[in-house]
Design an enzyme around this catalytic site. Structure first.
Site, PDB file in Angstrom:
ATOM      1  NE  ARG A 119      -4.226  -1.465   0.009  1.00  0.00           N
ATOM      2  CZ  ARG A 119      -4.407  -2.442  -0.879  1.00  0.00           C
ATOM      3  NH1 ARG A 119      -3.475  -2.709  -1.777  1.00  0.00           N
ATOM      4  NH2 ARG A 119      -5.525  -3.146  -0.885  1.00  0.00           N
ATOM      5  N   GLY A 137      -0.580  -5.116  -9.415  1.00  0.00           N
ATOM      6  CA  GLY A 137      -0.219  -6.350  -8.708  1.00  0.00           C
ATOM      7  C   GLY A 137      -1.103  -7.545  -9.026  1.00  0.00           C
ATOM      8  CD  GLU A 191      -3.130   3.164  -5.480  1.00  0.00           C
ATOM      9  OE1 GLU A 191      -1.952   2.936  -5.134  1.00  0.00           O
ATOM     10  OE2 GLU A 191      -3.878   2.307  -5.972  1.00  0.00           O
ATOM     11  CG  HIS A 208      -2.907  -0.828  -7.240  1.00  0.00           C
ATOM     12  ND1 HIS A 208      -3.438  -0.203  -6.134  1.00  0.00           N
ATOM     13  CD2 HIS A 208      -2.873  -2.149  -6.913  1.00  0.00           C
ATOM     14  CE1 HIS A 208      -3.717  -1.091  -5.198  1.00  0.00           C
ATOM     15  NE2 HIS A 208      -3.376  -2.289  -5.651  1.00  0.00           N
TER      16      HIS A 208
HETATM   17  C1  DGY Z   1      -5.893  -5.916  -3.173  1.00  0.00           C
HETATM   18  O1  DGY Z   1      -6.620  -6.870  -3.467  1.00  0.00           O
HETATM   19  O2  DGY Z   1      -5.883  -5.423  -2.050  1.00  0.00           O
HETATM   20  C2  DGY Z   1      -4.994  -5.395  -4.228  1.00  0.00           C
HETATM   21  O3  DGY Z   1      -4.398  -4.215  -3.897  1.00  0.00           O
HETATM   22  C3  DGY Z   1      -5.708  -5.279  -5.565  1.00  0.00           C
HETATM   23  O4  DGY Z   1      -4.697  -5.386  -6.522  1.00  0.00           O
END
Ligand code: DGY
Length: 330
Positions: free
Chosen positions: A249, A298, A278, A296
């Protein structure tokens, strides 16, 4: 736009407000089991929009950008009994306020571990090997050809990688980093033991671990203790020329401190996938060549986003079948 079918086998379908457009396969599944209000234009309805649209809904399916603080939780329609978030992180929802109100909240753990760990390795490599700079050079038509000293980066293989937060994602990162011969160190609330940490070196005191970080990867949840953990004081304890990556984060990093360290070279490079505030980010990053910036990404694979949606629906299905949702966080 609500779907037309409001009953199945004569029973009323639960009314579900879906905050954002979801992957096709996820929407196809939920439309069979819910009287769903989807968001085909994918507009950000904002907290106030969600509150207004919650009237008459039994459930909300929200995402990490939908903020439900205590005030918002208090103003959701009384008909709403459960909020399922399409994310593993749930700091955007005041779960204590939800619990006080008797509102169930669920998240989507496990299913995004691999995608996020893959992304973390991408950030490490991209930052260390100057991938952003190289790509910008090629695209700008400024590459004149190979030279012995061009864009020399930092070797990754055999370096020390320190991980803050050795949960599912931290361990998956460690697993991948071992393929690069990296020496893994970690800090967590407790020593996980050899079965889980696979021989990584545990540091009970995170400050004591910082001097061991050639690479530092953040995988802790955002809370009062971790907010702005990467500040000037902690950066000063890192070895000179360390690389920092963050796929957790944004607010775990104090941006001005990292920007100063990237400018001075104390931190040689950084790879960031998340940002405080963001999608806005500190403009100081934009002027720096030694930070690799991703939006973002991920969990952004088709497989993972489908799995996140299905997991959120599993939780909703369980709740409306009168059983305990597997991923209840409030
Ligand atoms: C989450 O699921 O918390 C992620 O940040 C989304 O990519």
């Amino acid at each position: 736009m609500p779907s037309d079918d409001t009953t199945k086998n004569g029973a009323a379908l639960p009314r579900l407000l879906v905050a954002r457009r979801l992957p096709e396969a996820v929407e196809a599944r939920l439309e069979g089991d819910y009287s769903a209000t989807l968001n085909p234009t994918d507009e950000d309805r904002g907290t106030e929009g969600l509150i207004a649209m919650s009237a008459g809904m039994d459930a909300l399916l929200v995402t990490p950008t939908d903020r439900l603080d205590a005030d918002a939780i208090g103003r959701l329609a009384d008909t709403v009994k459960i909020v399922a978030t399409f994310s593993v992180g749930f700091e955007h929802i005041d779960v204590a306020a939800a619990a006080r109100r008797g509102l169930v909240v669920t998240n989507t753990p496990d299913v995004l571990t691999d995608a996020t760990a893959d992304m973390t390795i991408l950030l490490m490599l991209a930052a260390a090997r100057r991938a952003g700079e190289g790509e910008r050079m090629v695209r700008a038509g400024k590459w004149d050809g190979w030279t012995p000293t061009q864009l020399m980066g930092i070797h990754v293989t055999s370096k020390r990688l320190a991980i803050i937060g050795m949960g599912r994602i931290g361990r998956a990162v460690a697993h991948r980093a071992r393929a690069f011969g990296m020496d893994i160190h970690y800090h967590d609330m407790q020593n996980l033991g050899p079965d889980l940490d696979e021989g990584a070196t545990f540091h009970g005191d995170v400050e004591e671990m910082l001097p061991f970080c050639d690479f530092l990867s953040l995988h802790c949840p955002l809370n009062a203790e971790t907010r702005h953990f990467i500040n000037a004081e902690h950066i000063a304890r890192l070895p000179d020329g360390a690389v920092i990556v963050n796929a957790s984060r944004g607010p775990v990093v104090e941006d001005e401190a990292l920007i100063q360290a990237l400018k001075s070279g104390k931190v040689a490079a950084a790879g960031l996938d998340v940002y405080e505030g963001e999608p806005a980010l500190n403009p100081g990053y934009l002027d720096l060549d030694n930070v690799f910036l991703a939006p973002h990404l991920g969990s952004a694979t088709v497989e993972t986003r489908n799995a996140m949606g299905f997991r959120a629906l599993d939780n909703l299905d369980a709740f409306f079948a009168g059983t305990e949702p597997g991923d209840r966080v409030a």
